[in-house]
Scaffold this motif. Structure first.
Motif, PDB file in Angstrom:
ATOM      1  N   ASP A  16       0.840  -1.210   0.000  1.00 24.41           N
ATOM      2  CA  ASP A  16       0.000   0.000   0.000  1.00 24.41           C
ATOM      3  C   ASP A  16       0.868   1.251   0.000  1.00 24.41           C
ATOM      4  O   ASP A  16       0.611   2.218  -0.723  1.00 24.41           O
ATOM      5  CB  ASP A  16      -0.912   0.021   1.236  1.00 24.41           C
ATOM      6  CG  ASP A  16      -2.012  -1.030   1.143  1.00 24.41           C
ATOM      7  OD1 ASP A  16      -2.173  -1.607   0.050  1.00 24.41           O
ATOM      8  OD2 ASP A  16      -2.683  -1.286   2.166  1.00 24.41           O
ATOM      9  N   GLU A  17       1.910   1.208   0.827  1.00 22.61           N
ATOM     10  CA  GLU A  17       2.818   2.343   0.948  1.00 22.61           C
ATOM     11  C   GLU A  17       3.513   2.607  -0.397  1.00 22.61           C
ATOM     12  O   GLU A  17       3.567   3.739  -0.886  1.00 22.61           O
ATOM     13  CB  GLU A  17       3.824   1.994   2.069  1.00 22.61           C
ATOM     14  CG  GLU A  17       5.188   2.639   2.033  1.00 22.61           C
ATOM     15  CD  GLU A  17       5.168   4.038   2.597  1.00 22.61           C
ATOM     16  OE1 GLU A  17       4.186   4.350   3.296  1.00 22.61           O
ATOM     17  OE2 GLU A  17       6.109   4.810   2.287  1.00 22.61           O
ATOM     18  N   LEU A  18       4.002   1.533  -1.013  1.00 19.66           N
ATOM     19  CA  LEU A  18       4.694   1.696  -2.302  1.00 19.66           C
ATOM     20  C   LEU A  18       3.731   2.194  -3.376  1.00 19.66           C
ATOM     21  O   LEU A  18       4.091   3.048  -4.187  1.00 19.66           O
ATOM     22  CB  LEU A  18       5.321   0.369  -2.733  1.00 19.66           C
ATOM     23  CG  LEU A  18       6.595  -0.003  -1.995  1.00 19.66           C
ATOM     24  CD1 LEU A  18       7.042  -1.406  -2.373  1.00 19.66           C
ATOM     25  CD2 LEU A  18       7.717   0.990  -2.324  1.00 19.66           C
ATOM     26  N   ASP A  19       2.507   1.675  -3.384  1.00 22.90           N
ATOM     27  CA  ASP A  19       1.542   2.139  -4.379  1.00 22.90           C
ATOM     28  C   ASP A  19       1.280   3.631  -4.202  1.00 22.90           C
ATOM     29  O   ASP A  19       1.169   4.381  -5.174  1.00 22.90           O
ATOM     30  CB  ASP A  19       0.215   1.370  -4.266  1.00 22.90           C
ATOM     31  CG  ASP A  19       0.296   0.000  -4.926  1.00 22.90           C
ATOM     32  OD1 ASP A  19       1.334  -0.291  -5.552  1.00 22.90           O
ATOM     33  OD2 ASP A  19      -0.666  -0.778  -4.798  1.00 22.90           O
ATOM     34  N   GLY A  20       1.205   4.074  -2.947  1.00 19.30           N
ATOM     35  CA  GLY A  20       1.005   5.497  -2.681  1.00 19.30           C
ATOM     36  C   GLY A  20       2.145   6.305  -3.278  1.00 19.30           C
ATOM     37  O   GLY A  20       1.929   7.327  -3.933  1.00 19.30           O
ATOM     38  N   ARG A  21       3.375   5.813  -3.069  1.00 22.26           N
ATOM     39  CA  ARG A  21       4.518   6.547  -3.609  1.00 22.26           C
ATOM     40  C   ARG A  21       4.531   6.528  -5.125  1.00 22.26           C
ATOM     41  O   ARG A  21       4.846   7.526  -5.767  1.00 22.26           O
ATOM     42  CB  ARG A  21       5.830   5.974  -3.038  1.00 22.26           C
ATOM     43  CG  ARG A  21       6.111   6.589  -1.667  1.00 22.26           C
ATOM     44  CD  ARG A  21       7.065   5.852  -0.804  1.00 22.26           C
ATOM     45  NE  ARG A  21       8.356   5.540  -1.406  1.00 22.26           N
ATOM     46  CZ  ARG A  21       9.226   4.673  -0.862  1.00 22.26           C
ATOM     47  NH1 ARG A  21       8.921   4.060   0.264  1.00 22.26           N
ATOM     48  NH2 ARG A  21      10.368   4.441  -1.428  1.00 22.26           N
ATOM     49  N   LEU A  22       4.158   5.367  -5.693  1.00 21.99           N
ATOM     50  CA  LEU A  22       4.096   5.291  -7.161  1.00 21.99           C
ATOM     51  C   LEU A  22       3.124   6.339  -7.718  1.00 21.99           C
ATOM     52  O   LEU A  22       3.425   7.036  -8.683  1.00 21.99           O
ATOM     53  CB  LEU A  22       3.589   3.911  -7.600  1.00 21.99           C
ATOM     54  CG  LEU A  22       4.597   2.778  -7.727  1.00 21.99           C
ATOM     55  CD1 LEU A  22       3.868   1.470  -8.058  1.00 21.99           C
ATOM     56  CD2 LEU A  22       5.593   3.093  -8.831  1.00 21.99           C
ATOM     57  N   LEU A  23       1.954   6.437  -7.064  1.00 27.75           N
ATOM     58  CA  LEU A  23       0.946   7.385  -7.559  1.00 27.75           C
ATOM     59  C   LEU A  23       1.439   8.821  -7.424  1.00 27.75           C
ATOM     60  O   LEU A  23       1.256   9.648  -8.326  1.00 27.75           O
ATOM     61  CB  LEU A  23      -0.374   7.200  -6.808  1.00 27.75           C
ATOM     62  CG  LEU A  23      -1.126   5.922  -7.189  1.00 27.75           C
ATOM     63  CD1 LEU A  23      -2.308   5.683  -6.251  1.00 27.75           C
ATOM     64  CD2 LEU A  23      -1.613   5.976  -8.630  1.00 27.75           C
ATOM     65  N   GLU A  24       2.097   9.120  -6.277  1.00 25.28           N
ATOM     66  CA  GLU A  24       2.630  10.474  -6.115  1.00 25.28           C
ATOM     67  C   GLU A  24       3.655  10.785  -7.199  1.00 25.28           C
ATOM     68  O   GLU A  24       3.648  11.855  -7.805  1.00 25.28           O
ATOM     69  CB  GLU A  24       3.303  10.624  -4.749  1.00 25.28           C
ATOM     70  CG  GLU A  24       2.356  11.156  -3.709  1.00 25.28           C
ATOM     71  CD  GLU A  24       2.909  10.994  -2.300  1.00 25.28           C
ATOM     72  OE1 GLU A  24       4.148  11.106  -2.122  1.00 25.28           O
ATOM     73  OE2 GLU A  24       2.112  10.733  -1.387  1.00 25.28           O
ATOM     74  N   LEU A  25       4.538   9.817  -7.460  1.00 23.09           N
ATOM     75  CA  LEU A  25       5.553  10.017  -8.491  1.00 23.09           C
ATOM     76  C   LEU A  25       4.916  10.220  -9.855  1.00 23.09           C
ATOM     77  O   LEU A  25       5.334  11.092 -10.625  1.00 23.09           O
ATOM     78  CB  LEU A  25       6.502   8.809  -8.551  1.00 23.09           C
ATOM     79  CG  LEU A  25       7.525   8.718  -7.425  1.00 23.09           C
ATOM     80  CD1 LEU A  25       8.288   7.399  -7.482  1.00 23.09           C
ATOM     81  CD2 LEU A  25       8.526   9.887  -7.529  1.00 23.09           C
TER      82      LEU A  25
END
Ligand code: PEP
Ligand code: MN
Length: 359
Positions: free
Chosen positions: A278-287
Motif C-alpha cells: 500500500d505504501e509503495l503504491d502510494g509513492r508510485l501514484l505520487e511520483l
C-alpha cells in the motif's frame, strides 16, 4: 467464488467443477468409450462437439445431429450428464429434442451478438445450464453482453468459460491466457461461475497441467478439458487432447487454493506485506502525479513553439531505455512496454487537454 451456484444447479462440483470429453464426437464407440473412462473420475458433465465451428473451411466440421444420439447413449450407460456447443437456433432445438443437459456457446459465436441473441431466443422458456466462452478477442464487455443476453431471456444458470484469446504474435500458447479478462469478469459479475478451458489456451497437451494449475491459483470454479481415447488420431484438435489417464493424473495433481486462511501467522505476515505494498503504491501514484506535472509544463513549451505533442524519436528512446532498465530489475519487457504506453497515453491526453481543450 461461485461454486455454490454450480452446486445449486445440481452439479457436484467436488472438489472443483469438471467438464471433460472429446473436442468432437466422432463415432458412437468413441463417445461411449470416453464416457466410460471418465465416469469414474467424478466429472460433472461429458463434453463433445457435434457442430464444429472451424476457423477455415475444409477441416472436420462435426458429425451433426446424429451425434446427439451417441451422447444420449453415453448418458444412459454411465449416468453422466452430457453437453455440447450450440451456435444457432437449429442446434438448440436439436439439443432440446434430445434432452441434452448442458450447452455452451463457443468463442466464435460469442463474438457475434446477433448469433447470441438468436440462441437466447431459442432457449427462452427453458432453464438449461449454459456456459459462455469468452469471445476471440480480449473484449470483456462482449463476453458480459452474451451472458446478459442469455440471462435476459430468462435463463438462471449461466456460467462462463475462459479459453484465452487469439493473437497474431508467435507464442507458446495457441490462445494467449489473457488472465486479466476473466479476473475482470469475476469482479464485475461475481455471481457467475467461471471455469477455465486449458485445452484451447494451450493447444498442446504437455502445456495443460501448468495452465490448469494457474487457473486454480486464480480461483476459477473448475475446468473444461478435451479428453480423447486416442488423441493422435482425433479428427479435431489432436495435439491438445489428453487421454483419460492423463486427465486423471492432471486433476489428482492439482493443488487447490482457497481464498483465505485463518492461520494467524499467515494473516500477520500477509498484512505486513500488504502494508508495504500500500505504501509503495502510494509513492508510485505520487511520483506519477509529479511526472504528469512536468509533462504538462513540457506541453506548454511545445505549444508556444508550435512543436508537436508526439515526439516519436524521444518516445522510442524512452521505450528502449525503460525496457533495458526494467530488465535489470527483473521486470518483463511486455510489462514495461504496457506500463510505459499507458503512462505515455495519459501524458499525451494531459498535454492535449491544455493545448486544445480536450475533455
Ligand atoms: C471447443 O470447445 O471444442 C471449441 C471449438 O472451443 P472454442 O469455442 O473455445 O474455440
Ligand atoms: Mn476443440
Amino acid at each position: 467464488m461461485s461454486k455454490e451456484q454450480l452446486v445449486s444447479w445440481g452439479f457436484k462440483a467436488e472438489p472443483i467443477f469438471l467438464a471433460a470429453g472429446p473436442c468432437s464426437a466422432e463415432s458412437e464407440e468413441q463417445v461411449v468409450e470416453t464416457a466410460r473412462a471418465l465416469a469414474g473420475q467424478g466429472i460433472d458433465f461429458l463434453r463433445a462437439g457435434i457442430w464444429k465451428p472451424r476457423t477455415r473451411p475444409g477441416s472436420f466440421e462435426g458429425v451433426g445431429p446424429r451425434g446427439l444420439a451417441w451422447l444420449v447413449r453415453a448418458r444412459a450407460e454411465t449416468g453422466l450428464r452430457v453437453g455440447t456447443e450450440v451456435a444457432e437456433p437449429s442446434h438448440v432445438e436439436a439439443c432440446l429434442e434430445h434432452h441434452i443437459d448442458v450447452l455452451w456457446v463457443g468463442a466464435r459465436t460469442t463474438t457475434n451478438p446477433f448469433s447470441v441473441q438468436a440462441i437466447a431466443d431459442a432457449l427462452r422458456g427453458t432453464d438449461l445450464p449454459v456456459f459462455v466462452k469468452n469471445p476471440m478477442s480480449a473484449d470483456v464487455a462482449l463476453w458480459m453482453g452474451a451472458i446478459e443476453r442469455l440471462s435476459n431471456a430468462g435463463l438462471s444458470k449461466v456460467g462462463a468459460i475462459h479459453r484465452g484469446v487469439s493473437s497474431s504474435l508467435e507464442m507458446r500458447y495457441r490462445n494467449a491466457p489473457a488472465w486479466k479478462m476473466p479476473i475482470e469478469l469475476m469482479r464485475r459479475m461475481p455471481e457467475i461461475p467461471v471455469i477455465c478451458d486449458p485445452s484451447h489456451i494451450c493447444g498442446k497437451a504437455e502445456l495443460l497441467p501448468a495452465i490448469a494449475q494457474e487457473a486454480m491459483d486464480l480461483l476459477f470454479d473448475g475446468l473444461m478439458v478435451e479428453v480423447h481415447p486416442d488423441p493422435p488420431n482425433a479428427l479435431s484438435d489432436a495435439p491438445q487432447q489428453l487421454t483419460p489417464d492423463q486427465f486423471g493424473s492432471m486433476i489428482r495433481n492439482l493443488e487447490l487454493s482457497r481464498e483465505d486462511s485463518d492461520s494467524p501467522v499467515f494473516q500477520n505476515s500477509l498484512s505486513e506485506l500488504r502494508e508495504q505494498v500500500d505504501e509503495l503504491d502510494g509513492r508510485l501514484l505520487e511520483l506519477l502525479g509529479q511526472r504528469m506535472d512536468i509533462v504538462r509544463e513540457m506541453g506548454q513549451l511545445k505549444s508556444k513553439q508550435k512543436v508537436s505533442t508526439l515526439q516519436p524519436h524521444r518516445w522510442q528512446q524512452i521505450l528502449n531505455d525503460r525496457v533495458k532498465r526494467g530488465g535489470e530489475l527483473e521486470l518483463s519487457e511486455d510489462f514495461v512496454l504496457q506500463m510505459m504506453q499507458s503512462i505515455h497515453e495519459e501524458a499525451i491526453r494531459q498535454q492535449e487537454t491544455d493545448r486544445i481543450g480536450l475533455d
